[in-house]
Design a protein around this motif. Structure first.
Motif, mmCIF file in Angstrom:
data_model
loop_
_atom_site.group_PDB
_atom_site.id
_atom_site.type_symbol
_atom_site.label_atom_id
_atom_site.label_comp_id
_atom_site.label_asym_id
_atom_site.label_seq_id
_atom_site.Cartn_x
_atom_site.Cartn_y
_atom_site.Cartn_z
ATOM 1 N N MET A 178 7.994 -26.230 -16.025
ATOM 2 C CA MET A 178 7.584 -25.343 -14.942
ATOM 3 C C MET A 178 6.830 -26.168 -13.900
ATOM 4 N N THR A 179 6.520 -25.514 -12.801
ATOM 5 C CA THR A 179 5.923 -26.182 -11.651
ATOM 6 C C THR A 179 5.072 -25.158 -10.935
ATOM 7 N N TYR A 180 4.018 -25.635 -10.258
ATOM 8 C CA TYR A 180 3.336 -24.774 -9.301
ATOM 9 C C TYR A 180 2.919 -25.604 -8.109
ATOM 10 N N CYS A 181 3.375 -25.210 -6.925
ATOM 11 C CA CYS A 181 3.006 -25.881 -5.687
ATOM 12 C C CYS A 181 2.590 -24.838 -4.649
ATOM 13 N N ILE A 182 1.591 -25.208 -3.842
ATOM 14 C CA ILE A 182 1.081 -24.340 -2.778
ATOM 15 C C ILE A 182 1.071 -25.122 -1.467
ATOM 16 N N GLY B 200 11.915 -26.814 -9.603
ATOM 17 C CA GLY B 200 13.265 -26.538 -10.116
ATOM 18 C C GLY B 200 13.830 -27.726 -10.857
ATOM 19 N N ASN B 201 15.151 -27.803 -10.905
ATOM 20 C CA ASN B 201 15.833 -28.828 -11.685
ATOM 21 C C ASN B 201 15.462 -30.234 -11.191
ATOM 22 N N LEU B 202 14.918 -31.057 -12.084
ATOM 23 C CA LEU B 202 14.425 -32.376 -11.691
ATOM 24 C C LEU B 202 15.547 -33.301 -11.236
ATOM 25 N N ALA B 203 16.720 -33.194 -11.866
ATOM 26 C CA ALA B 203 17.857 -34.017 -11.440
ATOM 27 C C ALA B 203 18.222 -33.678 -9.993
ATOM 28 N N THR B 204 18.219 -32.392 -9.657
ATOM 29 C CA THR B 204 18.529 -31.975 -8.286
ATOM 30 C C THR B 204 17.467 -32.476 -7.315
ATOM 31 N N THR B 205 16.188 -32.260 -7.634
ATOM 32 C CA THR B 205 15.149 -32.651 -6.666
ATOM 33 C C THR B 205 15.133 -34.166 -6.479
ATOM 34 N N GLN B 206 15.367 -34.927 -7.551
ATOM 35 C CA GLN B 206 15.417 -36.392 -7.404
ATOM 36 C C GLN B 206 16.615 -36.812 -6.553
ATOM 37 N N ALA B 207 17.769 -36.179 -6.781
ATOM 38 C CA ALA B 207 18.966 -36.524 -6.003
ATOM 39 C C ALA B 207 18.768 -36.178 -4.526
ATOM 40 N N VAL B 208 18.112 -35.042 -4.273
ATOM 41 C CA VAL B 208 17.846 -34.633 -2.884
ATOM 42 C C VAL B 208 16.913 -35.638 -2.206
ATOM 43 N N LEU B 209 15.822 -35.997 -2.897
ATOM 44 C CA LEU B 209 14.866 -36.952 -2.308
ATOM 45 C C LEU B 209 15.564 -38.270 -1.992
ATOM 46 N N GLU B 210 16.404 -38.732 -2.915
ATOM 47 C CA GLU B 210 17.063 -40.013 -2.682
ATOM 48 C C GLU B 210 17.983 -39.929 -1.459
ATOM 49 N N GLN B 211 18.718 -38.816 -1.365
ATOM 50 C CA GLN B 211 19.630 -38.656 -0.225
ATOM 51 C C GLN B 211 18.856 -38.644 1.101
ATOM 52 N N PHE C 17 24.471 -25.705 -16.662
ATOM 53 C CA PHE C 17 23.009 -25.594 -16.626
ATOM 54 C C PHE C 17 22.639 -25.023 -15.263
ATOM 55 N N ASN C 18 21.392 -24.738 -15.056
ATOM 56 C CA ASN C 18 20.956 -24.204 -13.773
ATOM 57 C C ASN C 18 20.499 -25.352 -12.878
ATOM 58 N N PRO C 19 21.295 -25.720 -11.864
ATOM 59 C CA PRO C 19 20.925 -26.869 -11.032
ATOM 60 C C PRO C 19 20.005 -26.499 -9.873
ATOM 61 N N SER C 20 19.519 -25.258 -9.814
ATOM 62 C CA SER C 20 18.836 -24.834 -8.592
ATOM 63 C C SER C 20 17.452 -25.480 -8.437
ATOM 64 N N TYR D 111 14.681 -22.221 0.066
ATOM 65 C CA TYR D 111 15.230 -21.628 -1.153
ATOM 66 C C TYR D 111 16.383 -22.467 -1.703
ATOM 67 N N ALA D 112 16.732 -22.214 -2.961
ATOM 68 C CA ALA D 112 17.874 -22.902 -3.590
ATOM 69 C C ALA D 112 19.154 -22.657 -2.780
ATOM 70 N N GLU D 113 19.248 -21.539 -2.095
ATOM 71 C CA GLU D 113 20.438 -21.203 -1.320
ATOM 72 C C GLU D 113 20.473 -21.943 0.017
ATOM 73 N N GLY D 114 19.420 -22.645 0.350
ATOM 74 C CA GLY D 114 19.418 -23.470 1.559
ATOM 75 C C GLY D 114 18.734 -22.823 2.748
ATOM 76 N N ASN D 115 18.487 -21.539 2.723
ATOM 77 C CA ASN D 115 17.762 -20.884 3.819
ATOM 78 C C ASN D 115 16.257 -21.066 3.626
ATOM 79 N N SER D 116 15.502 -20.711 4.647
ATOM 80 C CA SER D 116 14.066 -20.992 4.534
ATOM 81 C C SER D 116 13.225 -19.940 5.243
ATOM 82 N N ILE D 117 11.968 -19.849 4.827
ATOM 83 C CA ILE D 117 10.984 -18.995 5.498
ATOM 84 C C ILE D 117 9.759 -19.847 5.806
#
Lengths: 251, 251
Positions: free
Chosen positions: B1-5, B51-62, B108-111, B131-137
């Motif tokens: 789990m994670t908590y960020c503010i 969320g999914n650490l593999a996804t967040t690491q891949a995103v950061l690298e990109q 698995f859940n890649p979100s 959001y995982a869907e790519g939109n933002s607030i």
């Protein structure tokens, strides 16, 4: 949604529940979730209910009918709270089963959970949380409270404050703050808020309160709490700016 | 789990994140979730990841590779934070898609979700939740903060205290209390706690702190907070016993 708390401390029990029910966000109504039973004079039993309203209503009715018909097991015949919780769990599972087909599926989620609290005869007072599956847990010295429904928003204040040795009046105010925090953060939890303070060995349910949304006491409690939080944050220690570090930049 | 503010107030930004990741309750490790980018000097951009650490690491690298290769859109070329958030959302969705088959399913859940915060050029500072869907607030005057991950335990204190006009130091302490409450109530959120205070128009990330579990300041903060809560509960108004009602018994 629902939020209910039961605290079982040395001086007695505190029960708090909200009254909002909803079938979808656009179908909201008000139903009390705290129910007392007219039992023999050697006992007091009170339920808090969460989950599917049809299930909780069916369970409550069955519990009352069993008592009126004096079936072998009912709230007048059980000799301790854990037996009362086991009986409640059994009735709850039976009611849920009526909506589950042979493949174990249901067109809706019939599950419900309960907190059963009170005192029977010479036994100590106590509280049990009865899961949808029919099994139950009780409080302990480390965690003298139970929650059902939307439990997360209101948990930190209970974790930080509630102890077996609290005065019952302070513990009641702490539970009301926990409820108020939940109402503020989740629109599907709402007033009237019901509060019952049960002093151990009193066998009396006379300290019962029901607070509407605009109740003076609840508004005063909220205002006072928010002022005190502001003071508390102002009084927290300053960060030591000397201990700031450089942030790692890039991968 | 994670908590960020992320809080975005008049004086600037406060970012706080925990560092615990887990694949199942028995596979726990430590990964920072706050990442700064080495951009051109007219901007500061910081990400918080859940969320999914593999996804967040891949995103950061990109994101880093795009910047190094100077692709048409990267953190050095976007001209405002909302464009940066849209670009991040696009990269995140692309990375998640790699693990979703033609039927739209994944083993698995890649979100993953993100908070992007900072300041670009003459634009005001700000924060966006992607959001995982790519939109933002983004934040607003009514709700000047965003949360990702295990957000419920720590939300009441933010709801009650955080306002645009808070001093940035008090707002930072409020966010640390929100994190501490979450760590106390959910074992899957844990230290080190990272804190970044960004004063508007400073284009400096020098006020960065990393607190281990046994950090003196965090222990002092927790102890002081719990004492203040006890004082606050003691100071709350007494219930008016005269207003107690009789409880309805039975159906």
């Amino acid at each position: 949604m629902t939020y209910c708390i039961a605290a079982s401390i040395n001086e007695g029990l505190i029960l708090v529940s909200d009254s909002r029910t909803n079938a979808g966000i656009d179908n909201v109504s008000t139903h009390g979730k705290m129910h007392a039973f007219n039992t023999t004079s050697d006992r007091k039993i009170v339920l808090l209910c969460a989950g599917n309203l049809a299930t909780t209503q069916a369970v409550l009715e069955q519990l009352h009918r069993d008592k009126l018909k004096n079936t072998p097991i009912n709230f007048n015949t059980v000799d301790c709270l854990s037996a009362a919780a086991a009986y409640l769990g059994h009735v709850s599972v039976e009611k849920q089963k009526q909506h589950i087909n042979a493949e174990g599926q249901s067109a809706f989620n019939p599950s419900a959970s309960f907190i059963l609290a009170g005192q029977i005869g010479d036994e100590p007072h106590g509280a049990f949380m009865v899961y949808a599956e029919g099994n139950s847990i009780t409080t302990s010295a480390n965690t003298p409270f139970l929650q059902i429904g939307e439990s997360k928003y209101g948990k930190p204040i209970l974790d930080r404050f509630l102890r077996l040795g609290n005065s019952i009046d302070e513990a009641a105010r702490c539970c009301l703050v926990s409820m108020d925090s939940t109402i503020r953060s989740n629109a599907s939890v709402g007033p009237p808020v019901e509060l019952l303070i049960y002093r151990k060995d009193s066998f009396s349910l006379d300290e019962y309160y029901s607070f509407e949304g605009d109740d003076d006491y609840m508004l005063q409690l909220r205002r006072c709490w928010e002022n005190k939080l502001r003071e508390a944050i102002a009084a927290l220690p300053d960060l030591d700016k000397e201990s700031a570090k450089s942030m790692q930049i890039d991968l």
